[in-house]
Design an enzyme around this catalytic site. Structure first.
Site, PDB file in Angstrom:
ATOM      1  N   ASP A  74      48.439  68.511 -37.318  1.00 32.81           N
ATOM      2  CA  ASP A  74      47.760  67.231 -37.521  1.00 32.81           C
ATOM      3  C   ASP A  74      46.407  67.244 -36.823  1.00 32.81           C
ATOM      4  O   ASP A  74      46.254  67.874 -35.778  1.00 32.81           O
ATOM      5  CB  ASP A  74      48.654  66.102 -36.972  1.00 32.81           C
ATOM      6  CG  ASP A  74      48.244  64.744 -37.508  1.00 32.81           C
ATOM      7  OD1 ASP A  74      47.366  64.674 -38.396  1.00 32.81           O
ATOM      8  OD2 ASP A  74      48.805  63.736 -37.035  1.00 32.81           O
ATOM      9  N   ARG A  94      36.415  66.371 -44.832  1.00 30.43           N
ATOM     10  CA  ARG A  94      37.782  66.621 -44.359  1.00 30.43           C
ATOM     11  C   ARG A  94      38.255  68.047 -44.686  1.00 30.43           C
ATOM     12  O   ARG A  94      38.949  68.678 -43.904  1.00 30.43           O
ATOM     13  CB  ARG A  94      38.747  65.599 -44.971  1.00 30.43           C
ATOM     14  CG  ARG A  94      38.468  64.166 -44.515  1.00 30.43           C
ATOM     15  CD  ARG A  94      39.454  63.204 -45.144  1.00 30.43           C
ATOM     16  NE  ARG A  94      40.824  63.549 -44.824  1.00 30.43           N
ATOM     17  CZ  ARG A  94      41.437  63.257 -43.685  1.00 30.43           C
ATOM     18  NH1 ARG A  94      40.801  62.590 -42.756  1.00 30.43           N
ATOM     19  NH2 ARG A  94      42.685  63.615 -43.482  1.00 30.43           N
ATOM     20  N   HIS A 152      40.420  71.221 -42.927  1.00 27.94           N
ATOM     21  CA  HIS A 152      41.621  71.907 -43.440  1.00 27.94           C
ATOM     22  C   HIS A 152      41.415  73.415 -43.469  1.00 27.94           C
ATOM     23  O   HIS A 152      42.337  74.177 -43.214  1.00 27.94           O
ATOM     24  CB  HIS A 152      41.975  71.382 -44.836  1.00 27.94           C
ATOM     25  CG  HIS A 152      42.411  69.949 -44.828  1.00 27.94           C
ATOM     26  ND1 HIS A 152      43.246  69.444 -43.862  1.00 27.94           N
ATOM     27  CD2 HIS A 152      42.129  68.909 -45.661  1.00 27.94           C
ATOM     28  CE1 HIS A 152      43.460  68.159 -44.095  1.00 27.94           C
ATOM     29  NE2 HIS A 152      42.779  67.804 -45.181  1.00 27.94           N
ATOM     30  N   SER A 202      52.914  67.444 -47.258  1.00 27.34           N
ATOM     31  CA  SER A 202      54.124  66.636 -47.405  1.00 27.34           C
ATOM     32  C   SER A 202      54.190  65.999 -48.793  1.00 27.34           C
ATOM     33  O   SER A 202      53.187  65.958 -49.519  1.00 27.34           O
ATOM     34  CB  SER A 202      54.161  65.543 -46.341  1.00 27.34           C
ATOM     35  OG  SER A 202      53.251  64.521 -46.680  1.00 27.34           O
ATOM     36  N   THR A 203      55.362  65.484 -49.128  1.00 27.79           N
ATOM     37  CA  THR A 203      55.520  64.799 -50.419  1.00 27.79           C
ATOM     38  C   THR A 203      54.607  63.566 -50.466  1.00 27.79           C
ATOM     39  O   THR A 203      54.259  63.094 -51.546  1.00 27.79           O
ATOM     40  CB  THR A 203      56.994  64.354 -50.631  1.00 27.79           C
ATOM     41  OG1 THR A 203      57.464  63.723 -49.433  1.00 27.79           O
ATOM     42  CG2 THR A 203      57.894  65.531 -50.940  1.00 27.79           C
ATOM     43  N   GLU A 204      54.210  63.080 -49.286  1.00 32.32           N
ATOM     44  CA  GLU A 204      53.335  61.894 -49.239  1.00 32.32           C
ATOM     45  C   GLU A 204      51.850  62.258 -49.335  1.00 32.32           C
ATOM     46  O   GLU A 204      51.005  61.408 -49.615  1.00 32.32           O
ATOM     47  CB  GLU A 204      53.561  61.107 -47.932  1.00 32.32           C
ATOM     48  CG  GLU A 204      54.870  60.324 -47.883  1.00 32.32           C
ATOM     49  CD  GLU A 204      56.093  61.211 -47.691  1.00 32.32           C
ATOM     50  OE1 GLU A 204      55.991  62.228 -46.966  1.00 32.32           O
ATOM     51  OE2 GLU A 204      57.139  60.919 -48.291  1.00 32.32           O
ATOM     52  N   TRP A 214      50.187  63.736 -51.480  1.00 30.21           N
ATOM     53  CA  TRP A 214      49.562  63.575 -52.800  1.00 30.21           C
ATOM     54  C   TRP A 214      48.786  62.272 -52.878  1.00 30.21           C
ATOM     55  O   TRP A 214      47.931  62.103 -53.756  1.00 30.21           O
ATOM     56  CB  TRP A 214      50.630  63.579 -53.907  1.00 30.21           C
ATOM     57  CG  TRP A 214      51.396  64.852 -54.000  1.00 30.21           C
ATOM     58  CD1 TRP A 214      52.680  65.056 -53.561  1.00 30.21           C
ATOM     59  CD2 TRP A 214      50.972  66.103 -54.565  1.00 30.21           C
ATOM     60  NE1 TRP A 214      53.065  66.350 -53.813  1.00 30.21           N
ATOM     61  CE2 TRP A 214      52.041  67.020 -54.439  1.00 30.21           C
ATOM     62  CE3 TRP A 214      49.792  66.539 -55.169  1.00 30.21           C
ATOM     63  CZ2 TRP A 214      51.969  68.338 -54.889  1.00 30.21           C
ATOM     64  CZ3 TRP A 214      49.723  67.856 -55.614  1.00 30.21           C
ATOM     65  CH2 TRP A 214      50.796  68.733 -55.475  1.00 30.21           C
ATOM     66  N   ARG A 225      46.562  61.290 -50.956  1.00 33.32           N
ATOM     67  CA  ARG A 225      45.177  61.466 -50.499  1.00 33.32           C
ATOM     68  C   ARG A 225      44.241  61.569 -51.704  1.00 33.32           C
ATOM     69  O   ARG A 225      44.695  61.712 -52.829  1.00 33.32           O
ATOM     70  CB  ARG A 225      45.094  62.712 -49.630  1.00 33.32           C
ATOM     71  CG  ARG A 225      45.934  62.529 -48.374  1.00 33.32           C
ATOM     72  CD  ARG A 225      45.748  63.623 -47.394  1.00 33.32           C
ATOM     73  NE  ARG A 225      46.508  63.307 -46.191  1.00 33.32           N
ATOM     74  CZ  ARG A 225      46.268  63.799 -44.996  1.00 33.32           C
ATOM     75  NH1 ARG A 225      45.278  64.655 -44.823  1.00 33.32           N
ATOM     76  NH2 ARG A 225      47.000  63.451 -43.959  1.00 33.32           N
ATOM     77  N   LEU A 267      58.055  88.109 -37.634  1.00 31.66           N
ATOM     78  CA  LEU A 267      58.089  86.644 -37.665  1.00 31.66           C
ATOM     79  C   LEU A 267      58.597  86.137 -39.010  1.00 31.66           C
ATOM     80  O   LEU A 267      58.152  86.584 -40.065  1.00 31.66           O
ATOM     81  CB  LEU A 267      56.684  86.088 -37.408  1.00 31.66           C
ATOM     82  CG  LEU A 267      56.636  84.550 -37.337  1.00 31.66           C
ATOM     83  CD1 LEU A 267      57.229  84.046 -36.023  1.00 31.66           C
ATOM     84  CD2 LEU A 267      55.217  84.025 -37.502  1.00 31.66           C
ATOM     85  N   ARG A 324      53.912  68.520 -32.290  1.00 31.85           N
ATOM     86  CA  ARG A 324      52.966  67.792 -33.146  1.00 31.85           C
ATOM     87  C   ARG A 324      51.640  67.696 -32.415  1.00 31.85           C
ATOM     88  O   ARG A 324      51.586  67.263 -31.254  1.00 31.85           O
ATOM     89  CB  ARG A 324      53.459  66.394 -33.501  1.00 31.85           C
ATOM     90  CG  ARG A 324      52.468  65.715 -34.467  1.00 31.85           C
ATOM     91  CD  ARG A 324      52.948  64.412 -35.031  1.00 31.85           C
ATOM     92  NE  ARG A 324      52.047  63.981 -36.099  1.00 31.85           N
ATOM     93  CZ  ARG A 324      52.393  63.328 -37.185  1.00 31.85           C
ATOM     94  NH1 ARG A 324      53.643  63.002 -37.380  1.00 31.85           N
ATOM     95  NH2 ARG A 324      51.502  62.977 -38.093  1.00 31.85           N
ATOM     96  N   SER A 351      57.249  61.850 -39.245  1.00 33.96           N
ATOM     97  CA  SER A 351      56.702  61.872 -40.608  1.00 33.96           C
ATOM     98  C   SER A 351      57.567  62.633 -41.616  1.00 33.96           C
ATOM     99  O   SER A 351      57.057  63.419 -42.423  1.00 33.96           O
ATOM    100  CB  SER A 351      55.283  62.462 -40.599  1.00 33.96           C
ATOM    101  OG  SER A 351      54.458  61.727 -39.752  1.00 33.96           O
TER     102      SER A 351
END
Ligand code: FPP
Length: 246
Positions: free
Chosen positions: A25, A38, A42, A70-72, A74, A76, A136, A193, A201
């Site tokens: 985040d 933004r 990223h 996340s599923t949320e 989208w 944006r 890893l 986080r 979240s």
């Protein structure tokens, strides 16, 4: 190296969390501070992610799971979603070569049908090409939602019950765990986080039931090996009782 990294390198290996989960985040705020769009944040976040995979392994972490989309997410702007998908596409171009060089196994958790075909194909190739790697174990959560994960798992079990393959009363917690996207992996020991937000979240709510939580103010693009080492030191000092008494 610095003091935190040194401390972790000298620590009893049993105190190192086997599975670390990270909610990445702060990319947007990192970019804003630099008066940049933004997606610049990223891109920096994706670069940090690549370095952190190496750092995590060097510090003794075996599994790393990151919440990339996340599923949320989208919700944006179209521009931001497109930018993140471009970063992901670019990451996937060299991912097989890089992962194999580091003996890293990469898997994606989340619901894939909403991702573009070329991204889905690249993910399948990456997973297949790295499936025998023993370094890893890196999981990228894409179009992932914890409730969605549990819903899909429960639906699968309900279908088995409807076909008469299992009886509802025989469903166990283990069966639910084995039906999640993270089937076969240990639950996260430590959840990190970044960027000062104190919330989960919808990230692996089932799997983090007994995880230790570490929140830090650092924005994700600034996160580094020493910050990870600091989180591991915090974890090593916890007294995990899993509801019991020691
Ligand atoms: C959180 O910061 C970040 C995201 C939701 C996207 C993270 C995506 C990547 C790092 C790229 C994915 C690429 C790969 C290689 C897997 P935020 O935008 O919520 O930051 P803010 O809270 O400061 O606005």
């Amino acid at each position: 190296m610095s003091i935190y990294t040194d401390e972790v390198m000298n620590m009893d290996r049993e105190l190192i969390p086997a599975h670390v989960a990270i909610i990445l985040d702060g990319n947007g705020r990192w970019a804003k501070k630099r008066h940049m769009p933004r997606n610049f944040g990223h891109k920096a976040g994706a670069d940090t992610l690549e370095t952190i995979c190496d750092d995590a392994w060097e510090l003794g972490v075996k599994y790393l799971t990151v919440y990339a989309f996340s599923t949320e997410n989208w919700k944006r702007s179209v521009e931001e979603v497109k930018g993140i998908m471009t970063i992901l596409r670019n990451y996937l171009i060299n991912a097989i070569e890089r992962a194999n060089k580091n003996n890293m196994r990469v898997r994606v958790i989340g619901e894939r049908s909403r991702l573009d075909d070329d991204i889905r194909t690249a993910i399948e190739r990456l997973e297949a090409a790295t499936e025998n790697n023993t370094g890893l174990q890196f999981n990228i959560a894409l179009n992932y939602g914890g409730r969605d994960d549990v819903t899909r798992a429960v639906r699968g079990l309900a279908e088995k019950a409807a076909r008469g393959e299992i009886r509802p009363e025989d469903i166990t917690e283990q069966m639910i765990s084995d039906s999640l996207d993270t089937a076969g992996m240990p639950d996260p020991d430590l959840l990190i986080r970044t960027s000062g937000e104190i919330r989960i979240s919808n990230f692996m709510p089932w799997q983090i039931s007994y995880s230790e939580f570490y929140f830090c103010d650092t924005l994700w693009p600034d996160f580094n090996k020493d910050e990870l080492a600091k989180a591991i030191i915090y974890y090593a000092k916890r007294d995990r009782r899993y509801g019991g008494v020691k």
